[in-house]
Design a protein around this motif. Sequence first.
Motif, PDB file in Angstrom:
ATOM      1  N   THR A   1       0.781  -1.235   0.000  1.00 18.71           N
ATOM      2  CA  THR A   1       0.000   0.000   0.000  1.00 18.71           C
ATOM      3  C   THR A   1       0.814   1.286   0.000  1.00 18.71           C
ATOM      4  OG1 THR A   1      -0.099   0.185   2.406  1.00 18.71           O
ATOM      5  CG2 THR A   1      -1.820  -1.146   1.325  1.00 18.71           C
ATOM      6  N   GLY A   2       2.054   1.227   0.415  1.00 15.24           N
ATOM      7  CA  GLY A   2       2.819   2.455   0.607  1.00 15.24           C
ATOM      8  C   GLY A   2       2.501   3.128   1.926  1.00 15.24           C
ATOM      9  N   ASP A   3       1.649   2.487   2.749  1.00 15.53           N
ATOM     10  CA  ASP A   3       1.250   3.070   4.038  1.00 15.53           C
ATOM     11  C   ASP A   3       1.913   2.406   5.239  1.00 15.53           C
ATOM     12  OD1 ASP A   3      -0.438   4.777   2.709  1.00 15.53           O
ATOM     13  OD2 ASP A   3      -2.268   3.675   3.190  1.00 15.53           O
ATOM     14  N   ALA A   4       2.877   1.550   5.013  1.00 14.41           N
ATOM     15  CA  ALA A   4       3.531   0.857   6.121  1.00 14.41           C
ATOM     16  C   ALA A   4       4.058   1.879   7.131  1.00 14.41           C
ATOM     17  CB  ALA A   4       4.666  -0.012   5.608  1.00 14.41           C
TER      18      ALA A   4
ATOM     19  N   PRO B   1       1.737  -4.921  -9.137  1.00 16.90           N
ATOM     20  CA  PRO B   1       1.476  -6.185  -9.824  1.00 16.90           C
ATOM     21  C   PRO B   1       1.645  -7.417  -8.917  1.00 16.90           C
ATOM     22  CG  PRO B   1       3.001  -4.826 -11.104  1.00 16.90           C
ATOM     23  CD  PRO B   1       2.743  -4.108  -9.813  1.00 16.90           C
ATOM     24  N   GLU B   2       2.516  -7.315  -7.917  1.00 17.94           N
ATOM     25  CA  GLU B   2       2.740  -8.439  -6.999  1.00 17.94           C
ATOM     26  C   GLU B   2       1.515  -8.722  -6.135  1.00 17.94           C
ATOM     27  OE1 GLU B   2       6.481  -6.080  -7.697  1.00 17.94           O
ATOM     28  OE2 GLU B   2       4.504  -5.582  -6.946  1.00 17.94           O
TER      29      GLU B   2
ATOM     30  N   TYR C   1       3.080   1.996 -14.702  1.00 12.72           N
ATOM     31  CA  TYR C   1       4.081   3.051 -14.600  1.00 12.72           C
ATOM     32  C   TYR C   1       4.951   2.842 -13.370  1.00 12.72           C
ATOM     33  CZ  TYR C   1       0.902   5.268 -11.201  1.00 12.72           C
ATOM     34  OH  TYR C   1       0.112   5.527 -10.111  1.00 12.72           O
ATOM     35  N   GLN C   2       6.034   3.595 -13.324  1.00  5.40           N
ATOM     36  CA  GLN C   2       6.975   3.547 -12.205  1.00  5.40           C
ATOM     37  C   GLN C   2       6.802   4.795 -11.357  1.00  5.40           C
ATOM     38  OE1 GLN C   2       9.338   0.949 -11.764  1.00  5.40           O
ATOM     39  NE2 GLN C   2       8.156  -0.006 -13.397  1.00  5.40           N
ATOM     40  N   GLU C   3       6.790   4.611 -10.035  1.00  5.74           N
ATOM     41  CA  GLU C   3       6.724   5.756  -9.121  1.00  5.74           C
ATOM     42  C   GLU C   3       7.438   5.403  -7.830  1.00  5.74           C
ATOM     43  OE1 GLU C   3       3.175   8.434  -8.716  1.00  5.74           O
ATOM     44  OE2 GLU C   3       3.118   7.468  -6.749  1.00  5.74           O
TER      45      GLU C   3
ATOM     46  N   TYR D   1       8.615   1.911  -7.400  1.00  8.20           N
ATOM     47  CA  TYR D   1       7.622   0.839  -7.459  1.00  8.20           C
ATOM     48  C   TYR D   1       6.977   0.809  -8.838  1.00  8.20           C
ATOM     49  CZ  TYR D   1       7.851   0.894  -2.365  1.00  8.20           C
ATOM     50  OH  TYR D   1       8.284   0.846  -1.066  1.00  8.20           O
ATOM     51  N   THR D   2       6.575  -0.389  -9.251  1.00  8.64           N
ATOM     52  CA  THR D   2       5.766  -0.538 -10.456  1.00  8.64           C
ATOM     53  C   THR D   2       4.307  -0.524 -10.026  1.00  8.64           C
ATOM     54  OG1 THR D   2       7.468  -1.850 -11.530  1.00  8.64           O
ATOM     55  CG2 THR D   2       5.224  -2.058 -12.400  1.00  8.64           C
TER      56      THR D   2
END
Length: 174
Positions: free
Chosen positions: A36-39, A135-136, A155-157, A160-161
């Motif tokens: 999530t990017g929220d860890a 995607p994972e 896309y890449q950010e 991360y993909t």
Amino acid sequence: MKIITETARLIIREFNLDDAQAVYNFNAPEEVNRYTGDAGMCESIEDATNIIKNIWLKEYAKYGFARWAVVLKETGAVIGFCGFKNETRIDAVDIGYRFHPDYWGKGFATESNQACIDYARANMNFDTVFGEVMPENVGSSHVLKKLGFKLVRQYQEDGYTIDSYAIQLQSASA
């Protein structure tokens, strides 16, 4: 407490400050935030209270929507969130969901978010909704596809993909 919609098993409603313990509980397991990017954002009841107060309640007031609580009718427990967010990062409306692992694999993400999509079609002025997933995160990608989302780009950010999915909520003639 504003109820948004219901399904056979779930009540979908706005969060309130009494939900802080539940928000902490469904965010606490490490595997919940893996993709999530929220860890690390919800590591205490205080963090959960701040998320409710400073994000969701403010977004309800500003936009009329934000992530909504998913309540299991059988027990009354808040088991996660679902619904929409005005995602400034992509300048669009995003659908999202997060559940405690005890509730994974039981169809709650699909059920709750299908109810949100149906609600949005009838009550909200959204043309397109996006769902972004690494995607994972195969389970989340599967949920989006079951809901009718189509992959529109990758896309890449920030290293991360990201797979970006979209669904049209309004017909072209609407």
